[in-house]
Design an enzyme around this catalytic site. Structure first.
Site, PDB file in Angstrom:
ATOM      1  CG  ASN A 246      -9.783   7.894  11.817  1.00 42.58           C
ATOM      2  OD1 ASN A 246      -8.959   7.244  12.507  1.00 42.58           O
ATOM      3  ND2 ASN A 246     -10.734   7.469  10.977  1.00 42.58           N
TER       4      ASN A 246
ATOM      5  CD  GLN B 229      -7.294  12.447  10.806  1.00 44.56           C
ATOM      6  OE1 GLN B 229      -7.576  13.806  10.964  1.00 44.56           O
ATOM      7  NE2 GLN B 229      -8.028  11.939   9.756  1.00 44.56           N
TER       8      GLN B 229
ATOM      9  N   GLY C  53      -0.659  13.629   2.763  1.00 40.93           N
ATOM     10  CA  GLY C  53      -0.548  14.907   2.296  1.00 40.93           C
ATOM     11  C   GLY C  53      -2.108  15.389   2.225  1.00 40.93           C
ATOM     12  CG  HIS C  54      -5.472  12.859   1.337  1.00 40.77           C
ATOM     13  ND1 HIS C  54      -7.116  12.632   1.620  1.00 40.77           N
ATOM     14  CD2 HIS C  54      -4.729  11.740   1.599  1.00 40.77           C
ATOM     15  CE1 HIS C  54      -7.146  11.377   2.190  1.00 40.77           C
ATOM     16  NE2 HIS C  54      -5.630  10.978   2.173  1.00 40.77           N
TER      17      HIS C  54
ATOM     18  CB  THR D 258      10.187   8.955 -11.231  1.00 32.87           C
ATOM     19  OG1 THR D 258      10.999   8.079 -12.221  1.00 32.87           O
ATOM     20  CG2 THR D 258      10.225  10.255 -11.213  1.00 32.87           C
TER      21      THR D 258
ATOM     22  CB  CYS E  21     -11.532   4.059   4.888  1.00 30.55           C
ATOM     23  SG  CYS E  21     -10.761   5.414   5.252  1.00 30.55           S
TER      24      CYS E  21
HETATM   25  C1  LIG Z   1      -6.669   8.904   6.235  1.00 26.77           C
HETATM   26  C2  LIG Z   1      -5.703   8.218   7.115  1.00 26.77           C
HETATM   27  C3  LIG Z   1      -4.933   7.153   7.072  1.00 26.77           C
HETATM   28  C4  LIG Z   1      -4.716   6.742   5.256  1.00 26.77           C
HETATM   29  O1  LIG Z   1      -4.276   7.664   4.541  1.00 26.77           O
HETATM   30  P1  LIG Z   1      -4.147   7.195   3.042  1.00 26.77           P
HETATM   31  O2  LIG Z   1      -4.117   8.679   2.430  1.00 26.77           O
HETATM   32  O3  LIG Z   1      -5.847   6.860   2.514  1.00 26.77           O
HETATM   33  O4  LIG Z   1      -3.559   6.326   2.756  1.00 26.77           O
HETATM   34  C5  LIG Z   1      -4.498   6.394   7.913  1.00 26.77           C
HETATM   35  N1  LIG Z   1      -4.691   7.059   9.075  1.00 26.77           N
HETATM   36  C6  LIG Z   1      -5.212   8.006   9.499  1.00 26.77           C
HETATM   37  C7  LIG Z   1      -5.705   8.192  10.876  1.00 26.77           C
HETATM   38  C8  LIG Z   1      -6.001   8.425   8.709  1.00 26.77           C
HETATM   39  O5  LIG Z   1      -6.930   9.533   9.013  1.00 26.77           O
END
Ligand SMILES: *Cc1c(COP(=O)(O)O)cnc(C)c1O
Length: 379
Positions: free
Chosen positions: A151, A179, A200-201, A236, A324
């Site tokens: 990432n 990623q 998802g995000h 759910t 993070c």
């Molecule tokens: C964002 C990310 C995660 C964690 O995803 P979450 O949606 O915050 O749980 C884990 N691994 C990588 C490489 C990421 O970029």
């Protein structure tokens, strides 16, 4: 986002308008619980399975191998749990120093519980030694967990070779593919791995939704037992988020070849422009074998934390390390693992582009970033 310059797609992506549209009925009239057998429930169950098959198609997997979770962190934690429960006598975990915090946190948690954890080093380019990996596997290794694509630097690990080693040594393999998804092709039909995690995000779906892929022959045990997801996860289902993910997966698959080319072009324009306009700039991570949307640059003589403040005043969002990380004054563990000094790591910025990045935004960034660097260097 009219005046905002968003260069932080590896932190999170905006929801694609089509993915948002797919959610809406499930926030309105289609509010049924997919576990119910009357019309509203059946309607939800059908949409749920449609979304599951779209996620499976993105991965080259079977629908039955897809479990919806609350996010990649939960998927990763569940994969660790499943793999370790499969072999309770094996007490060794193997991962890498440049993993995402979500994986490192799992490693630390199991270390507290008495597991021995080996984190493999990387070279200055962020690359793993396959020989060292093979040698680190012991008869008591219960799980090998590695990032597919990093990432922070975009560095891509040689997954085919890693899979071959895991198979030869008969060690379960988990891949953090958060990623990689939507940025490089994934075909799990041709890649026999045990567990894989997605969020998802990071692929233009909503937050609060993730995927755990479990190979049909891999051992599985839920982290929270319950009847949903074919008795593989309690709770759910988050229907609106799942519907956004189904659409996002379909779009990611469809747009992938064009997106890789387009983003590489924009990223290379940004990188080349910055290298021309800013002296003493260094590129972190292997240049060729990395994601086409990511660039991580060391800018000698500045503090990334200060640069972020000034860039933010100009409406430009980028990242000093992984978001993070909490305090951005901690040097990135990824860059430190790549043999950078703390000072070098603290003067590095990551720019990550995506689906909605435009040439015009790159031009504006090429005006703003050199100006901010010049100002910081003159202080
Ligand atoms: C964002 C990310 C995660 C964690 O995803 P979450 O949606 O915050 O749980 C884990 N691994 C990588 C490489 C990421 O970029």
């Amino acid at each position: 986002m009219p005046s905002l310059l968003y260069f932080d797609y590896n932190s999170t992506t905006p929801i694609d308008p089509q993915a948002r549209a797919a959610m809406l009925p499930f926030l309105e009239h289609s509010f049924g619980n997919p576990s119910n057998s009357y019309f509203l429930g059946r309607q939800a169950a059908e949409a749920l399975e449609q979304a599951r098959s779209e996620v499976a198609a993105l991965l080259g997997a079977r629908s039955s191998e897809i479990i919806f979770t609350s996010g990649a962190s939960e998927s990763i934690r569940t994969a660790f749990h499943a793999a370790l429960e499969a072999n309770p006598k094996k007490k060794h975990l193997l991962s890498c120093t440049t993993e995402h915090q979500a994986v490192l946190a799992c490693c630390h948690e199991y270390e507290r519980r008495g597991y021995q954890v080996t984190l493999l080093p990387v070279d200055a380019q962020g690359m793993l030694s396959l020989k060292a990996l093979e040698e680190a596997i012991t008869p008591s290794t219960a799980l090998l967990s590695l990032l597919w694509a990093n990432n922070e630097t975009g560095v891509i690990f040689p997954v085919e070779e890693i899979v071959a080693i895991a198979q030869r040594k008969k060690v379960p393999l988990h891949l953090d593919a958060v990623q990689a998804a939507g940025k490089i092709p994934i075909n799990l039909e041709a890649l026999p791995i045990d567990y894989l995690s997605l969020a998802g995000h990071k692929i233009y779906a909503s937050k609060g939704i993730g995927v755990l892929y479990v190979h049909r022959h891999a051992f599985y045990q839920p982290l929270f037992a319950g009847s949903q997801e074919s008795e593989r996860r309690a709770g759910t289902q988050n229907m609106p988020a799942i519907l956004s993910l189904g659409k996002a997966a379909q779009l990611a698959k469809e747009l992938l070849p064009a997106a890789m080319k387009r983003e590489a072009l924009l990223r290379d324009t940004l990188e080349r422009g910055l290298l021309e306009k800013i002296s003493n700039l260094s590129l972190h991570g292997r240049k060729e074998y990395r994601l086409s949307n990511t660039t991580n640059l060391g800018i000698a003589g500045i503090q990334a934390a200060q640069a972020l403040l000034l860039l933010d005043q100009e409406g430009l969002c980028c990242s000093a390390a992984s978001a993070c990380h909490g305090s951005s004054r901690d040097p990135s563990h990824v860059l430190r693992a790549m043999h950078l000094t703390p000072a070098e790591a603290l003067s590095s910025l990551r720019f990550s582009l995506g689906r909605f990045t435009t040439e015009e935004e790159i031009e504006r960034a090429l005006e703003i970033i050199p100006r901010v660097v010049k100002k910081l260097r003159s202080l």
